[in-house]
Motif scaffolding. Structure first.
Motif, PDB file in Angstrom:
ATOM      1  N   ALA A 152       0.827  -1.203   0.000  1.00  0.00           N
ATOM      2  CA  ALA A 152       0.000   0.000   0.000  1.00  0.00           C
ATOM      3  C   ALA A 152       0.862   1.253   0.000  1.00  0.00           C
ATOM      4  N   LEU A 177      -4.776  -1.600  -1.308  1.00  0.00           N
ATOM      5  CA  LEU A 177      -5.569  -0.374  -1.347  1.00  0.00           C
ATOM      6  C   LEU A 177      -5.488   0.221  -2.752  1.00  0.00           C
ATOM      7  N   VAL A 180      -5.467   4.301  -3.922  1.00  0.00           N
ATOM      8  CA  VAL A 180      -5.417   5.075  -2.687  1.00  0.00           C
ATOM      9  C   VAL A 180      -3.961   5.348  -2.334  1.00  0.00           C
ATOM     10  N   GLU A 181      -3.665   6.592  -2.001  1.00  0.00           N
ATOM     11  CA  GLU A 181      -2.328   6.921  -1.527  1.00  0.00           C
ATOM     12  C   GLU A 181      -2.321   6.731  -0.019  1.00  0.00           C
ATOM     13  N   TYR A 182      -1.526   5.802   0.439  1.00  0.00           N
ATOM     14  CA  TYR A 182      -1.550   5.476   1.867  1.00  0.00           C
ATOM     15  C   TYR A 182      -1.087   6.653   2.721  1.00  0.00           C
ATOM     16  N   ASN A 183      -0.192   7.480   2.184  1.00  0.00           N
ATOM     17  CA  ASN A 183       0.350   8.594   2.960  1.00  0.00           C
ATOM     18  C   ASN A 183      -0.654   9.733   3.100  1.00  0.00           C
ATOM     19  N   ASN A 184      -1.757   9.681   2.371  1.00  0.00           N
ATOM     20  CA  ASN A 184      -2.807  10.676   2.550  1.00  0.00           C
ATOM     21  C   ASN A 184      -3.303  10.581   3.993  1.00  0.00           C
ATOM     22  N   ASN A 186      -5.976  11.191   5.502  1.00  0.00           N
ATOM     23  CA  ASN A 186      -7.312  10.622   5.688  1.00  0.00           C
ATOM     24  C   ASN A 186      -7.306   9.099   5.613  1.00  0.00           C
ATOM     25  N   ASN A 187      -6.308   8.529   4.947  1.00  0.00           N
ATOM     26  CA  ASN A 187      -6.170   7.077   4.878  1.00  0.00           C
ATOM     27  C   ASN A 187      -5.209   6.548   5.931  1.00  0.00           C
ATOM     28  N   LEU A 188      -4.169   7.331   6.189  1.00  0.00           N
ATOM     29  CA  LEU A 188      -3.101   6.889   7.077  1.00  0.00           C
ATOM     30  C   LEU A 188      -3.544   6.748   8.530  1.00  0.00           C
ATOM     31  N   ARG A 191      -5.970   3.907   9.892  1.00  0.00           N
ATOM     32  CA  ARG A 191      -5.343   2.588   9.898  1.00  0.00           C
ATOM     33  C   ARG A 191      -4.263   2.490  10.967  1.00  0.00           C
ATOM     34  N   ALA A 223      -7.535  15.686   9.849  1.00  0.00           N
ATOM     35  CA  ALA A 223      -7.499  14.238   9.617  1.00  0.00           C
ATOM     36  C   ALA A 223      -6.997  13.488  10.846  1.00  0.00           C
TER      37      ALA A 223
END
Length: 238
Positions: A152, A177, A180-184, A186-188, A191, A223
Motif C-alpha cells: 500500500a 488499497l 489510494v495513496e496510503y500517505n494521505n 485521511n487514509n493513514l 489505519r 485528519a
C-alpha cells in the motif's frame, strides 16, 4: 574510531544547527562503513545506534525543521543497512537484529510515519513497510500488517502497474488499497491508530500523533484529530 568521531563531531552536533547538510552527509558516510566495509558485530551495533540517535534530530533554523532532512537520511540509511544484513542471511541476522534493536527501529519509524511533514512520513512508511513485510519476527506482527498493508505504501503509479499488482494481491490473498495513496492523512491515521491497542508501540504512535494534531496544516490537523476522536469513541470503556 570512525563511527565514534562521526557521532561526536557530525551527526549529533546539535549546537551546529546550520550544518544540517553536513550531518546528512555524515549519516551517508557512516552507512557506507557498513555497506562497503567489513564490520564486526560491535561496529555494526554502533552504526545502528548512531543512526537511531539521528531520529531525535529536531534542529530548526529560519528554514524551519531542518532536522527532518537528517531524520529522513537516517531512516533511508537504516533501511539500507537492514536490507544489507538480511541479504547476508544467518547467522548475521540473529547477531544483528536483537529484540531490542527491532523494537527501536519500529518505534522510531512509526513515530516519524505519523508526524506532520508529508515527505518525512513517506520515507518512514517505506521503512516500516520493509520491516513489517520481511521475514523478521516482530512483536504484534499481525497488528502491524493491518496498520501497514503490503504494497500500500509503494502504490504503483500507472494503470498497467496497478492492474498487475492488484492481480498479485488477489492471488496471494493480501490486502491492497487500489487507487489510494496510503500517505494521505485521511487514509493513514485511521489505519495506523489500530496500533494504539499495542502496549509495545502505543508510546511511539502517540508521540507522532501529537505532532500532527498540533501542526499548522489544516487538512493534517483535521485528519489526525478526527481519526483520534473516532478511535476514542469506538473504544470508549474498553
Amino acid at each position: 574510531q570512525v563511527v565514534s568521531n562521526s557521532r561526536v563531531r557530525g551527526v549529533n552536533s546539535k549546537a551546529e544547527v546550520s550544518l544540517a547538510e553536513f550531518r546528512v552527509s555524515a549519516v551517508k558516510a557512516i552507512t557506507n562503513v557498513q555497506l562497503v566495509g567489513e564490520c564486526n558485530s560491535e561496529s555494526r551495533t554502533q552504526i545502528y545506534q548512531v543512526l537511531l540517535d539521528c531520529l531525535e534530530d529536531y534542529s530548526t533554523d529560519s528554514r524551519g525543521d531542518i532536522g527532518s532532512y537528517v531524520r529522513e537520511a537516517a531512516m533511508s540509511s537504516l533501511q539500507k543497512c537492514n536490507h544489507f544484513v538480511i541479504s547476508r542471511g544467518h547467522p548475521i541476522i540473529n547477531l544483528t537484529f536483537t529484540h531490542d534493536l527491532k523494537l527501536k527501529l519500529l518505534r522510531g519509524f512509526l513515530q516519524q510515519s505519523l508526524e506532520k511533514i508529508d515527505r518525512t512520513r513517506q520515507v518512514a512508511l517505506e521503512a516500516v513497510h520493509a520491516l513489517v513485510h520481511s521475514d523478521l519476527q516482530l512483536d504484534d506482527h499481525d497488528l502491524l500488517k493491518r496498520a501497514v498493508p503490503y504494497l500500500a505504501v509503494l502504490l504503483p503509479k500507472t494503470d498497467k502497474e496497478r492492474e498487475g499488482v492488484a492481480k498479485y494481491m488477489v492471488d496471494s490473498g493480501e490486502e491492497y488499497l487500489q487507487n489510494v495513496e496510503y500517505n494521505n492523512p485521511n487514509n493513514l491515521f485511521p489505519r495506523a491508530l489500530v496500533l494504539l491497542t499495542s502496549p509495545t508501540y502505543i508510546d511511539s504512535v502517540i508521540r507522532g500523533l501529537v505532532v500532527s494534531i498540533g501542526g499548522l496544516t489544516e487538512s493534517l490537523v483535521k485528519a489526525s484529530s478526527a481519526a483520534f476522536i473516532d478511535y476514542l469513541t469506538e473504544n470508549d470503556g474498553r
